[in-house]
Design a protein around this motif. Structure first.
Motif, PDB file in Angstrom:
ATOM      1  N   ARG A   1      -3.566  -0.971  -3.938  1.00 44.48           N
ATOM      2  CA  ARG A   1      -3.600  -0.686  -2.504  1.00 44.48           C
ATOM      3  C   ARG A   1      -4.999  -0.773  -1.907  1.00 44.48           C
ATOM      4  N   ALA A   2      -6.017  -0.915  -2.749  1.00 47.18           N
ATOM      5  CA  ALA A   2      -7.394  -0.819  -2.257  1.00 47.18           C
ATOM      6  C   ALA A   2      -7.691  -1.873  -1.194  1.00 47.18           C
ATOM      7  N   MET A   3      -7.160  -3.078  -1.382  1.00 51.00           N
ATOM      8  CA  MET A   3      -7.453  -4.150  -0.436  1.00 51.00           C
ATOM      9  C   MET A   3      -6.799  -3.858   0.922  1.00 51.00           C
ATOM     10  N   GLU A   4      -5.587  -3.336   0.887  1.00 55.44           N
ATOM     11  CA  GLU A   4      -4.908  -2.955   2.140  1.00 55.44           C
ATOM     12  C   GLU A   4      -5.746  -1.911   2.885  1.00 55.44           C
ATOM     13  N   ARG A   5      -6.203  -0.886   2.137  1.00 57.22           N
ATOM     14  CA  ARG A   5      -7.037   0.166   2.735  1.00 57.22           C
ATOM     15  C   ARG A   5      -8.310  -0.397   3.323  1.00 57.22           C
ATOM     16  N   SER A   6      -9.000  -1.237   2.549  1.00 56.90           N
ATOM     17  CA  SER A   6     -10.276  -1.777   3.027  1.00 56.90           C
ATOM     18  C   SER A   6     -10.062  -2.583   4.290  1.00 56.90           C
ATOM     19  N   ALA A   7      -8.982  -3.369   4.304  1.00 56.62           N
ATOM     20  CA  ALA A   7      -8.713  -4.196   5.483  1.00 56.62           C
ATOM     21  C   ALA A   7      -8.447  -3.307   6.691  1.00 56.62           C
ATOM     22  N   GLN A   8      -7.672  -2.243   6.486  1.00 53.16           N
ATOM     23  CA  GLN A   8      -7.378  -1.331   7.597  1.00 53.16           C
ATOM     24  C   GLN A   8      -8.655  -0.674   8.094  1.00 53.16           C
TER      25      GLN A   8
END
Ligand code: ADP
Ligand code: ZN
Ligand code: ZN
Length: 733
Positions: free
Chosen positions: A571-578
């Motif tokens: 999920r880290a990439m989703e979080r970073s993008a958000q």
């Protein structure tokens, strides 16, 4: 002879069962589900909540004890809320007691707090004030009562008329001149609510109209609107409509306490009615009184953080979840519920609309849009400026080592600052430096209790562990080879501050992170000062990304976006993008087009490229297709069994046995992986590991999972570890 059935009571403990009690004859008629009771438990008296009657005792009759008293005349939880909590306890595989007591405001967990709202009324008992000659204050109060309020007056009104009269009133009561009686507060009558709305823009208006036509039943809508596109004003137009009906209440959930003051003010300006505020940073007394007023229907607009989702609202007609993607909606200890998901269930249960708003929707919600469970509405324009900020990528590989700000960012800062604009520098790492390193042998200062490095904090001149808060002095020699060739490595927000003092001495800066906002009210003060232009440069962590509106910020520098690329968590990439889109959204919210600089060592990363060159929607589509390929949520559903203990062997033994029993209980559709050791195995002195269960459908095989959990608690080694179940986990640790 008919026998009186037994009462099923939940108690505030983690045992996954109801407790049976005998009901004394005179109490039988007082019991309604949702009432609190006082019951003996071991040697203590405990507060419990009555759930229902049963004829089948779980224990032999002679062991059954009796309910001592029924605390509440009317139930604290109505039928709807009790059903909601029971569903949530079942879905999240949590003890019902834990769920029920999480839903109760802390003050009401105690037996001596009144479960209804009361006022204290004062009335005179006699008509002779003669003997009060030597107590002029008492005489004045008593005479006033006789002349002005011979029947009764509320204590608060009396104290308003006679300030600082508490002890005089007490004396009058003791001498028998007046009496003090507690009476229930009568329910407030509901008035139509005035509102002062803005004229919606055409884009806002068409969405508002589309939503208004869907207000009559369960209708989940995802409102995706770029930051500053006016989502909040759309919510207001819907709330306005809902409040036009007499018996109606609205629930608004936000992820962070920090977002409540701004929104509360806006709500108050817009609707001339009391806004019920519920979060954990309110005094116990105010919180439970507000809760009771809401549950009577006296307060019609409720604004709260995740805990507010369980508040009884007899006239609930609409739910709004703002910033629905935010991970703070998931509770991370005790009862591990996700407030957005509970809210969806609640809307369905009540057959009312629910609106999920975000500039960067969660992958779960986007998936629900593509499977047509949610209706999707999009706002692509900002209210005040016709253009979204332009995003530039700074390739940090081209910079010399140790350089924190790239040349293009520094130039842009000069440009924006000289035009009297404000600049945000975003770095999601607090402290001064994340590592203390020995150049001779490669040693790093580690936390003795965690598998992690110590962070140096210059404000305390100490090394602090960000995972367990362990403190130690900073040493100037290596802990391994005693060399003095040690240095601080990397940058945190405090180091950026120091660097700015040299690079931009003529501009004032402020740091906004958990350390600088620890004291009550400090966040508000800092935000105010930013609005007053006391500071030109704002350095901050993710606190900055949340919904704040800074009109004069035109430039945002994201100093390091690489965290999400290297993380183990899918999920880290989703979080970073958000985070990136949210922070970028702080730039250029008024007329001037904003600029964003993103610094990275991975300028060619495909997801990052899509996000920056196209938009969040394209990024999400691309990332979702790889989630699908690897069979990860939201395409499957996870459950984690976590265990921790002082010894890793105990954790392994427990999880291996749990895995074996899972194999005998579950059908093949449930995939079982593990024991998996998280990237940080040891935390705060405890070794950790987990089993990962994957289901293909939400809520699938719940009763088998219950059977397994029952089995776990009977495992011989179960009491050597702490273990817990996390349904739909959002963190892989
Ligand atoms: P979002 O919630 O999408 O970030 P907001 O609703 O907070 O956006 O709107 C951003 C800013 O624009 C706020 O200051 C708000 O008062 C203002 N605004 C929104 N809609 C209108 C409108 N129709 N007319 C004038 N100002 C508006
Ligand atoms: Zn060394
Ligand atoms: Zn630690």
């Amino acid at each position: 002879m008919t026998t009186i059935p037994l009462a099923q009571i939940v108690l505030d403990n983690p045992l996954r069962k109801l407790f049976d009690y005998q009901i004394p004859k005179d109490l039988h008629t007082q019991l309604t589900p949702g009432c609190r009771v006082l019951v003996p438990f071991g040697r203590r008296m405990l507060t419990g909540v009555f759930i229902g009657f049963t004829d089948n005792a779980q224990v032999p009759e002679h062991k059954l004890k009796q309910i001592k008293t029924v605390i509440d005349q009317a139930p604290l939880f109505n039928h709807e809320t009790l059903q909601l909590i029971m569903w949530a306890a079942h879905y999240y595989h949590t003890a019902l007691g834990c769920a029920v007591f999480t839903a109760l405001p802390p003050a009401l967990r105690k037996a001596d707090t009144h479960g209804t709202l009361h006022e204290s009324y004062i009335s005179p008992l006699q008509a002779d004030a003669e003997k009060l000659q030597r107590a002029p204050k008492q005489k004045a109060i008593f005479t006033w009562l006789l002349e002005q309020q011979p029947h009764a007056v509320t204590q608060s009104e009396l104290q308003q008329t006679f300030p600082k009269s508490r002890s005089a009133i007490q004396c009058l009561i003791e001498k028998g001149y007046i009496k003090n009686e507690t009476r229930a507060l009568p329910p407030q009558s509901q008035h139509p609510i005035d509102s002062h709305s803005l004229n919606l823009t055409p884009a806002q208006n068409s969405i508002s109209q589309a939503l208004l036509s869907r207000l009559n039943n369960f209708n989940p809508c995802l409102l995706e609107g770029v930051t500053g596109s006016g989502k909040t004003e759309i919510y207001f137009s819907l709330i306005e409509k809902v409040l036009q009906t007499a018996a109606s209440q609205v629930l608004i959930l936000v992820p962070e306490i920090g977002l409540t003051p701004q929104l509360q003010l806006r709500l108050q300006k817009h609707f001339s009615t009391e806004i019920g505020l519920l979060h954990s940073n309110i005094t116990e007394t105010t919180r439970y009184k507000t809760w009771l007023k809401i549950s009577r229907g006296d307060i019609r607009v409720v604004l709260g953080t995740r805990l507010a989702v369980f508040t009884p609202m007899p006239q609930l007609k609409m739910i709004i979840v703002d910033e629905e993607h935010d991970p703070s909606f998931k509770q991370q200890e005790g009862f591990l519920y996700h407030a957005r998901d509970v809210a969806i269930y609640r809307a369905k249960q009540n057959n009312i609309p629910i609106i999920l708003g975000s500039a960067t929707p969660s992958f779960e919600s986007l998936h629900n849009v593509s499977t047509q469970k949610y209706h999707h509405l999009q706002l692509t324009e900002r209210v005040f400026s016709d253009q979204l900020p332009s995003i530039h990528v700074s390739d940090m590989r081209a910079q010399s080592a140790g350089q924190i700000l790239s040349r293009p960012l520094v130039d842009a800062m000069q440009r924006h600052l000289s035009q009297d604009k404000q600049v945000i520098l975003f770095l999601n790492r607090r402290g001064y430096a994340p590592a203390l390193y020995c150049h001779d042998c490669g040693w790093m200062a580690k936390c003795p209790r965690c598998d992690s490095n110590m962070t140096y904090h210059s404000t305390h001149n100490k090394l602090i562990c960000h995972h367990c808060d362990y403190h130690m002095p900073k040493s100037s020699i290596c802990g391994e080879c005693q060399s003095s060739n040690v240095a601080l490595l990397g940058h945190g927000t405090q180091r950026i501050e120091e660097m700015l003092e040299q690079a931009f001495p003529q501009y004032a800066h402020i740091r906004l992170d958990r350390d600088s906002t620890r004291h009550k009210g400090s966040m508000e003060t800092i935000l105010d000062d930013i609005h007053q232009h006391k500071y030109q440069i704002i350095i901050g962590t993710q606190i900055l990304s949340k919904g704040h509106d800074f009109p004069d910020v035109t430039l945002v520098g994201v100093l390091d976006i690489d965290y999400g690329i290297y993380s183990h968590d899918f999920r880290a990439m989703e979080r970073s993008a958000q985070l990136l889109m949210q922070v970028a959204g702080r730039a250029g919210r008024r007329n001037v087009r904003g600029e964003v600089f993103v610094q990275t060592h991975n300028p060619d990363h495909p997801l990052l490229t899509t996000l920056i060159q196209k938009d969040y929607t394209s990024f999400a589509q691309q990332a979702l297709s790889s989630r699908k390929e690897y069979q990860l949520p939201p395409y499957v559903y996870h459950i984690i069994l976590r265990a921790r203990a002082g010894h890793p062997e105990a954790v392994q033994a427990f999880l291996i046995q749990a895995k074996n029993s899972a194999h005998t209980i579950f059908p093949k559709e449930i995939k079982i992986q593990g024991p998996i050791i998280p990237a940080m195995e040891k935390k705060a002195g405890q070794y950790r590991a987990f089993l990962l269960l994957t289901r293909t459908q939400r809520g699938q095989h719940t009763s088998l999972i219950n059977a397994w959990i029952e089995h776990l608690s009977q495992q011989k080694n179960a009491n050597r570890v702490y273990w817990s179940i996390d349904v739909d986990p959002i963190e892989f640790t």
